[in-house]
Design a protein around this motif. Structure first.
Motif, mmCIF file in Angstrom:
data_model
loop_
_atom_site.group_PDB
_atom_site.id
_atom_site.type_symbol
_atom_site.label_atom_id
_atom_site.label_comp_id
_atom_site.label_asym_id
_atom_site.label_seq_id
_atom_site.Cartn_x
_atom_site.Cartn_y
_atom_site.Cartn_z
ATOM 1 N N ARG A 30 -14.854 5.528 4.101
ATOM 2 C CA ARG A 30 -13.531 5.608 4.741
ATOM 3 C C ARG A 30 -13.686 5.705 6.264
ATOM 4 O O ARG A 30 -12.911 5.099 7.013
ATOM 5 C CB ARG A 30 -12.788 6.834 4.199
ATOM 6 N N MET A 36 -8.754 2.642 1.610
ATOM 7 C CA MET A 36 -7.651 1.808 2.114
ATOM 8 C C MET A 36 -6.616 2.621 2.910
ATOM 9 O O MET A 36 -5.902 2.065 3.753
ATOM 10 C CB MET A 36 -6.966 1.087 0.947
ATOM 11 N N VAL A 37 -6.523 3.928 2.629
ATOM 12 C CA VAL A 37 -5.583 4.771 3.388
ATOM 13 C C VAL A 37 -5.923 4.701 4.873
ATOM 14 O O VAL A 37 -5.039 4.593 5.735
ATOM 15 C CB VAL A 37 -5.644 6.239 2.882
ATOM 16 N N SER A 38 -7.221 4.743 5.157
ATOM 17 C CA SER A 38 -7.653 4.681 6.555
ATOM 18 C C SER A 38 -7.270 3.338 7.184
ATOM 19 O O SER A 38 -6.827 3.279 8.333
ATOM 20 C CB SER A 38 -9.164 4.877 6.602
ATOM 21 N N LEU A 87 -5.217 15.765 6.608
ATOM 22 C CA LEU A 87 -6.192 14.682 6.498
ATOM 23 C C LEU A 87 -5.583 13.361 6.975
ATOM 24 O O LEU A 87 -6.187 12.623 7.760
ATOM 25 C CB LEU A 87 -6.642 14.536 5.030
ATOM 26 N N VAL A 134 -11.376 3.583 -3.892
ATOM 27 C CA VAL A 134 -11.042 2.425 -3.041
ATOM 28 C C VAL A 134 -9.714 2.656 -2.316
ATOM 29 O O VAL A 134 -9.559 2.269 -1.146
ATOM 30 C CB VAL A 134 -11.062 1.109 -3.860
ATOM 31 N N LEU A 144 -10.742 14.116 0.352
ATOM 32 C CA LEU A 144 -10.197 12.865 -0.179
ATOM 33 C C LEU A 144 -8.819 13.172 -0.759
ATOM 34 O O LEU A 144 -8.562 14.298 -1.173
ATOM 35 C CB LEU A 144 -11.109 12.313 -1.268
ATOM 36 N N LEU A 156 -13.996 9.966 10.877
ATOM 37 C CA LEU A 156 -14.285 11.384 10.612
ATOM 38 C C LEU A 156 -14.911 11.580 9.235
ATOM 39 O O LEU A 156 -14.470 10.975 8.243
ATOM 40 C CB LEU A 156 -12.991 12.193 10.689
ATOM 41 N N MET A 207 0.842 -1.196 0.000
ATOM 42 C CA MET A 207 0.000 0.000 0.000
ATOM 43 C C MET A 207 0.884 1.256 0.000
ATOM 44 O O MET A 207 0.576 2.245 -0.677
ATOM 45 C CB MET A 207 -0.910 -0.027 1.235
ATOM 46 N N MET A 241 0.764 4.075 -2.796
ATOM 47 C CA MET A 241 0.487 5.489 -2.517
ATOM 48 C C MET A 241 1.556 6.391 -3.116
ATOM 49 O O MET A 241 1.240 7.400 -3.749
ATOM 50 C CB MET A 241 0.401 5.721 -0.998
ATOM 51 N N LEU A 281 -6.699 11.038 10.010
ATOM 52 C CA LEU A 281 -7.059 9.619 9.860
ATOM 53 C C LEU A 281 -6.202 8.726 10.746
ATOM 54 O O LEU A 281 -6.386 7.504 10.766
ATOM 55 C CB LEU A 281 -6.899 9.183 8.397
#
Lengths: 389, 224
Positions: B149, B103-105, A298, B99, B92, B85, A6, A10, A302
């Motif tokens: 998310r 997936m970042v979360s 952000l 998707v 975003l 959140l 991942m 990214m 998260l």
């Protein structure tokens, strides 16, 4: 999916889908890497390129006898054989004998004229180089003293007293002398001691003196840097009995001085280019971080830790550094080749090792450049950024 | 024990009291709306509940932990593990697909799982838009990605800041329907809004004015 997958997804997405911004950073790194790679190639190739040019300075290595005796041809050949043949530009053996011309003592030198033309290309000749036995090259000073010019005939008289006494001499008879006539092929102008000598071929010297395979010294012109020459000198002195090799310091030091200055200049330019690249990459990355403050906020909202933010930005920076380094190492060779063709008129050797080295340096430089921007990314407050402040 | 207890909380910026002695309790599975005009302290409240800020005075007990006493590192962990959140401006990552944004979360929480992320998108009706970039999605779709998310790590609380503020009526209804569905599944929802229509679908509404809680309304017509 693994976290690493991942992570890669990214950072590659960031580079590929934000092309316009990242292209600026990539361009900065690639230009820096190109100049770095090009200059380093030139840096390492300059001694080879300049070596041939420097050979016009004259011989840079001398063989003499190590025990105050004479050298033999086999010893000289063995010593020359210790040097990589492609590096040997020329070899000129010398044998010096005292002769008389018109009742005046003169030093005669027997040598190989073909070799001399390679070891001493700076010799200026009025007339021609001797091309056959029976021809001589007379030094300018001696020519003036004896009023000789090209085309004249000169008679060299060698006193054989140095040889074992003949039966006649032993009984009180007249001592023997050898006499030979030579045509003056040319007059030698060097501005040095050579102008006092009369040069003849080795064959003529052997015939005049009645002794063969006897040499006082040999001069060599070797296309190699000072360190390499030192290595040859110590190898030859250890390997060949009765022969001592040494460098002509005047020549090798001049070469070394010029090369050192040239290499220092190249090194300086390389360092300056690296610094400029760092500034450019740091500025671009700072702009990238500023532009992405909201995204950093952000990610923190998260749950991203500062470490994660550092890894992600550094990952992008290092990937850019790697790609820029790869592009730079190829373009750098093209750049070095162009410089070499224009300056030295010869092609350059490609060093495969330069590819990983350029990539590594680019990655390091980019990593250093990213430190400040990445630090500022970790200071982003998610609450402020998400409110658009 | 309540899921969230806010006890005598004040947030002071120099001479300004953004929150003034606020007391509030949120039960597990409750749907609470926080209303108030601009400058009433809603955002400050949201930041404190969302572990992005700490109160100047008072206690904020979330799932038994006083977040007012935690380090910023610990707050990041709590936010990651317990809170989902949702923002008014969606937020975003613009170079990641729908998707990938979900997936970042997961990436920061535990382990990215594309299948699970796709299921979350399916829940908000966006299975066919999974490979689209945010710029290729409408505002409503982006907000639904944002909801997916927020849900993906099964947080204790979904904290939504003006979730329908940038949406048209049709998309507002879609988002409210998703909230209703989440509530039925037992998710605790705290929705900060200035829109009475969004507030009145919640179980309970509290109103903030000048940093103080001035009103509490229980929605008697709340549809389970």
């Amino acid at each position: 999916m693994k976290k690493q997958t991942m992570f890669l997804r990214m950072i590659t997405a960031s580079l590929l889908r934000r092309r316009s911004r990242m292209l600026v950073a990539l361009l900065a790194i690639a230009v820096g890497a190109t100049i770095l790679s090009g200059l380093v190639t030139i840096y390492y190739d300059v001694p080879r390129q300049m070596g041939e040019q420097f050979r016009s300075y004259g011989a840079n290595m001398i063989f003499t006898s190590s025990d105050s005796g004479k050298l033999t041809k086999s010893a000289i050949d063995k010593a020359v054989g210790s040097i990589k043949s492609s590096r040997v530009v020329g070899v000129a053996p010398y044998r010096y004998e005292s002769v008389t011309v018109f009742e005046r003592p003169v030093m005669a030198a027997g040598t190989d004229f073909e070799g001399v033309q390679k070891t001493s290309p700076y010799w200026r000749i009025s007339g021609e180089w001797p091309s056959a036995n029976g021809q001589a090259l007379v030094g300018k000073e001696t020519a003036e003293t004896l009023a000789l010019k090209a085309g004249d005939t000169v008679t060299l008289v060698y006193d054989l007293e140095g040889l074992p006494a003949t039966a006649d001499e032993a009984s009180g008879g007249e001592r023997k002398q050898n006499t030979r006539d030579f045509t003056v092929a040319g007059v030698l102008d060097t501005g040095g001691n050579e102008e006092k000598y009369i040069f003849i071929s080795i064959g003529d010297m052997d015939a005049l003196t009645g002794k063969s395979d006897v040499y006082d010294m040999a001069e060599l012109s070797v296309s190699a840097a000072q360190d390499q020459l030192k290595s040859y000198v110590s190898t030859i002195s250890a390997k060949v009995d009765g022969l001592s090799a040494r460098m002509v310091k005047r020549v090798t030091q001049s070469e070394n001085t010029v090369l050192s200055k040239l290499q220092a200049l190249v090194l300086l330019v390389t360092v300056v280019v690296l610094l400029l690249t760092m500034i450019c990459v740091a500025t671009t990355m700072m702009a990238v971080v500023t532009e992405r403050r909201r995204e950093v906020g952000l990610r923190k909202a998260l749950g991203a830790s500062n470490r994660s933010i550092i890894y992600e930005f550094m990952g992008e920076g290092l990937l850019l550094g790697g790609i820029g380094g790869l592009i730079g190492s190829v373009c750098g060779f093209i750049f070095a080749q162009a410089v070499s063709m224009n300056v030295f008129n010869s092609s350059i050797q490609f060093h495969w090792l330069l590819i990983p080295v350029t990539i590594l340096v680019s990655v390091l430089v980019t990593g250093l450049s990213c430190l400040l921007p990445v630090r500022s990314a970790t200071e982003v407050d998610p609450a402020l950024v998400l409110k658009g402040e | 024990m309540s899921l969230l207890e806010i006890k005598n909380v004040s947030k002071i910026y120099g001479p300004l009291k953004a929150l003034d002695n606020v007391n509030l309790t949120v039960e597990n599975g409750e749907w609470l709306a926080i209303m108030g005009p601009s400058g009433s302290g809603k955002s400050t409240m949201m930041n404190i509940i969302g572990c992005m800020d700490k109160p100047s005075l008072g206690e904020v007990i979330l799932d038994g932990v006083d977040i007012a006493k935690q380090s910023s590192k610990k707050l990041t962990e709590i936010r990651r593990d317990k809170i989902g959140l949702i923002f008014q401006q969606f937020h975003l990552v613009n170079y990641l697909t729908a998707v990938e944004n979900v997936m970042v979360s997961q990436y920061y929480h535990s382990m990215p799982d594309e299948k699970e992320a796709l299921e979350a998108l399916e829940r908000v009706g966006l299975a066919d838009r999974a490979k689209h970039l945010p710029s290729q999605l409408s505002g409503g779709e982006q907000q639904r990605v944002c909801i997916a998310r927020a849900l993906i790590n099964h947080p204790e609380i979904i904290l939504a800041d003006e979730p329908t503020g940038n949406l048209d009526e049709a998309n507002e209804n879609i988002v409210i329907d998703i909230f209703k569905q989440l509530h039925r599944q037992g998710t605790t929802l705290i929705v900060v809004t200035h829109d009475p229509e969004v507030a009145e679908v919640a179980q309970r509404t509290v109103a903030l004015e000048h940093g103080r809680l001035v009103k509490e309304i229980i929605n008697n017509n709340f549809e389970e």
